[in-house]
Design an enzyme around this catalytic site. Structure first.
Site, PDB file in Angstrom:
ATOM      1  N   LYS A  81       6.575 -21.342  10.411  1.00 34.06           N
ATOM      2  CA  LYS A  81       5.874 -22.548  10.862  1.00 34.06           C
ATOM      3  C   LYS A  81       6.800 -23.759  10.948  1.00 34.06           C
ATOM      4  O   LYS A  81       6.445 -24.759  11.566  1.00 34.06           O
ATOM      5  CB  LYS A  81       4.654 -22.840   9.976  1.00 34.06           C
ATOM      6  CG  LYS A  81       4.939 -23.244   8.546  1.00 34.06           C
ATOM      7  CD  LYS A  81       3.614 -23.445   7.799  1.00 34.06           C
ATOM      8  CE  LYS A  81       3.756 -23.616   6.310  1.00 34.06           C
ATOM      9  NZ  LYS A  81       4.273 -24.826   5.821  1.00 34.06           N
ATOM     10  N   ASP A  82       8.004 -23.676  10.370  1.00 36.65           N
ATOM     11  CA  ASP A  82       8.960 -24.781  10.486  1.00 36.65           C
ATOM     12  C   ASP A  82       9.796 -24.719  11.766  1.00 36.65           C
ATOM     13  O   ASP A  82      10.509 -25.666  12.095  1.00 36.65           O
ATOM     14  CB  ASP A  82       9.945 -24.779   9.297  1.00 36.65           C
ATOM     15  CG  ASP A  82       9.261 -25.067   7.962  1.00 36.65           C
ATOM     16  OD1 ASP A  82       8.185 -25.709   7.975  1.00 36.65           O
ATOM     17  OD2 ASP A  82       9.806 -24.655   6.918  1.00 36.65           O
ATOM     18  N   ARG A 129      -2.771 -31.733  10.026  1.00 36.50           N
ATOM     19  CA  ARG A 129      -3.670 -30.620  10.372  1.00 36.50           C
ATOM     20  C   ARG A 129      -4.677 -30.370   9.257  1.00 36.50           C
ATOM     21  O   ARG A 129      -5.881 -30.193   9.502  1.00 36.50           O
ATOM     22  CB  ARG A 129      -2.823 -29.351  10.595  1.00 36.50           C
ATOM     23  CG  ARG A 129      -3.629 -28.056  10.660  1.00 36.50           C
ATOM     24  CD  ARG A 129      -2.707 -26.852  10.637  1.00 36.50           C
ATOM     25  NE  ARG A 129      -1.973 -26.726   9.390  1.00 36.50           N
ATOM     26  CZ  ARG A 129      -2.466 -26.199   8.263  1.00 36.50           C
ATOM     27  NH1 ARG A 129      -3.709 -25.758   8.215  1.00 36.50           N
ATOM     28  NH2 ARG A 129      -1.720 -26.118   7.181  1.00 36.50           N
ATOM     29  N   ARG A 130      -4.181 -30.330   8.011  1.00 35.28           N
ATOM     30  CA  ARG A 130      -5.098 -30.103   6.888  1.00 35.28           C
ATOM     31  C   ARG A 130      -6.045 -31.283   6.724  1.00 35.28           C
ATOM     32  O   ARG A 130      -7.243 -31.109   6.501  1.00 35.28           O
ATOM     33  CB  ARG A 130      -4.310 -29.873   5.594  1.00 35.28           C
ATOM     34  CG  ARG A 130      -3.587 -28.529   5.563  1.00 35.28           C
ATOM     35  CD  ARG A 130      -2.720 -28.376   4.317  1.00 35.28           C
ATOM     36  NE  ARG A 130      -2.098 -27.057   4.271  1.00 35.28           N
ATOM     37  CZ  ARG A 130      -0.875 -26.824   3.808  1.00 35.28           C
ATOM     38  NH1 ARG A 130      -0.129 -27.826   3.354  1.00 35.28           N
ATOM     39  NH2 ARG A 130      -0.383 -25.598   3.794  1.00 35.28           N
ATOM     40  N   ARG A 151       4.418 -35.553  -0.397  1.00 34.05           N
ATOM     41  CA  ARG A 151       5.544 -34.686  -0.048  1.00 34.05           C
ATOM     42  C   ARG A 151       6.056 -34.053  -1.321  1.00 34.05           C
ATOM     43  O   ARG A 151       5.561 -34.302  -2.401  1.00 34.05           O
ATOM     44  CB  ARG A 151       6.663 -35.504   0.621  1.00 34.05           C
ATOM     45  CG  ARG A 151       6.390 -35.729   2.091  1.00 34.05           C
ATOM     46  CD  ARG A 151       7.655 -35.722   2.911  1.00 34.05           C
ATOM     47  NE  ARG A 151       8.454 -34.510   2.757  1.00 34.05           N
ATOM     48  CZ  ARG A 151       9.729 -34.423   3.094  1.00 34.05           C
ATOM     49  NH1 ARG A 151      10.368 -35.464   3.568  1.00 34.05           N
ATOM     50  NH2 ARG A 151      10.392 -33.298   2.941  1.00 34.05           N
ATOM     51  N   ARG A 157       3.995 -31.129  -6.147  1.00 33.70           N
ATOM     52  CA  ARG A 157       2.633 -31.292  -5.629  1.00 33.70           C
ATOM     53  C   ARG A 157       1.581 -30.904  -6.669  1.00 33.70           C
ATOM     54  O   ARG A 157       0.598 -31.607  -6.864  1.00 33.70           O
ATOM     55  CB  ARG A 157       2.464 -30.466  -4.350  1.00 33.70           C
ATOM     56  CG  ARG A 157       3.325 -30.995  -3.219  1.00 33.70           C
ATOM     57  CD  ARG A 157       3.191 -30.183  -1.953  1.00 33.70           C
ATOM     58  NE  ARG A 157       4.168 -30.614  -0.973  1.00 33.70           N
ATOM     59  CZ  ARG A 157       3.961 -30.658   0.334  1.00 33.70           C
ATOM     60  NH1 ARG A 157       2.802 -30.284   0.822  1.00 33.70           N
ATOM     61  NH2 ARG A 157       4.906 -31.064   1.153  1.00 33.70           N
ATOM     62  N   CYS A 244       5.637 -29.536  14.791  1.00 35.78           N
ATOM     63  CA  CYS A 244       5.007 -28.880  13.630  1.00 35.78           C
ATOM     64  C   CYS A 244       4.353 -29.887  12.701  1.00 35.78           C
ATOM     65  O   CYS A 244       3.741 -29.519  11.712  1.00 35.78           O
ATOM     66  CB  CYS A 244       6.008 -27.999  12.878  1.00 35.78           C
ATOM     67  SG  CYS A 244       7.324 -28.890  12.085  1.00 35.78           S
TER      68      CYS A 244
END
Length: 319
Positions: A81-82, A129-130, A151, A157, A244
């Site tokens: 996905k990166d 997106r989330r 981040r 996190r 992305c």
């Protein structure tokens, strides 16, 4: 004499080292050659800016690709996905191994599920997106949540929750699985609630295009169904002209009739980060047998989404 070790370029994060270590072991088995990890720091690792501000696309990938092009490493492992959606001619995507769980997960205080979060809960994620989908779900279920941009690596996190700064954080299931921390998940978010990022849960193994023998050896690790699925998802992303860090979710899955796989379904979503507007559509077609067919599936869905107003929801285009 023994052949020299293959040099595998990897980011330094704990997650990158874990997934590269797993690939290194698989490559040892198919090539019979030793593999050594070469740690490379990328701009995305050192920058403290939010991903949306530093352009998102390719910030974790460029340094690894430069090392490949300078022949400092023989191959590299990326989180798929990166990867930017355009593939440079000098490099080949030699293998896309079988995908891990593509879902997003919640790690919340007191073992809470997403539906069980209190009103006004602070939910951390660095992903537009989330945010778009979590906020849309909350709105449609009469919940109020506050999405907080964060981040940092997985430890950082999860630390926000342990320290009481946030009620919950949202992460990718695959990353937690690869570092053996799935037991901390308090809720697996259904793809009907939150569609993952295009390519989420899949890895990309890349090498120089001129190194045909290595590319052929690495191709042993390729999973054709995973490759078809992520190709369709990334084609959708490219056709929406989104990087992305854009608020785009996509997932291609196989629809089986008993044991026989009949079709591939591709679902896509794009929305405003506050969740007030979402364009969510799906299309179904025969399982793609070529890259061209997989890309066509993605483009077809993108055209329908753009017709429904997706372009206006993408936010600022990073030039």
């Amino acid at each position: 004499m023994t052949e020299r070790a293959l040099r595998l370029g990897t980011r330094r994060s704990k997650l990158a080292m874990a997934q590269s270590g797993q690939v290194a072991e698989a490559v040892r088995q198919v090539t019979g050659r030793p593999v050594e990890l070469v740690e490379i720091t990328t701009y995305g690792d050192t920058s403290r800016e939010h991903l949306a501000q530093i352009g998102g696309t390719g910030v974790f990938v460029a340094a690894l690709r430069d090392a490949l092009l300078r022949d400092e490493v023989d191959f590299a492992v990326h989180s798929l996905k990166d990867l930017p959606t355009t593939q440079p001619d000098e490099l080949v995507l030699a293998a896309v191994p079988r995908r891990e769980d593509p879902r997003d997960v919640l790690i919340a205080r007191d073992g809470l599920t997403f539906a069980g979060l209190p009103d006004g809960a602070r939910v951390g994620t660095g992903s537009p997106r989330r945010m778009a989908q979590l906020n849309a779900y909350a709105r449609s279920h009469g919940m109020t949540i506050q999405t907080v941009p964060i981040r940092g690596n997985i430890d950082t996190r999860i630390g926000y929750v342990h320290k009481g700064e946030l009620d919950a954080v949202v992460l990718a299931a695959a990353g937690l699985s690869r570092i053996g921390r799935t037991d901390e998940v308090t809720d697996f978010l259904s793809v009907d609630t939150v569609l993952p990022a295009p390519g989420q849960g899949a890895l990309a193994i890349e090498c120089a295009a001129h190194n045909a023998s290595l590319a052929a050896a690495l191709a042993e690790l390729d999973d054709p169904f995973t490759r078809a699925a992520v190709t369709a998802e990334r084609s959708l992303l490219a056709a929406l002209e989104a990087g992305c860090s854009a608020p785009v979710g996509a997932l291609a899955d196989l629809l089986a009739d008993g044991q026989i796989v009949k079709e591939m379904r591709l679902r896509g979503v794009v929305g405003t980060t506050d969740g007030s507007t979402l364009v969510q559509l799906s299309t179904t077609g025969p399982v793609p047998e070529t890259e061209t067919q997989a890309m066509a599936l993605g483009r077809e869905l993108a055209v329908e989404m753009l017709a429904k107003g997706a372009a206006g929801l993408m936010g600022e285009r990073a030039l």
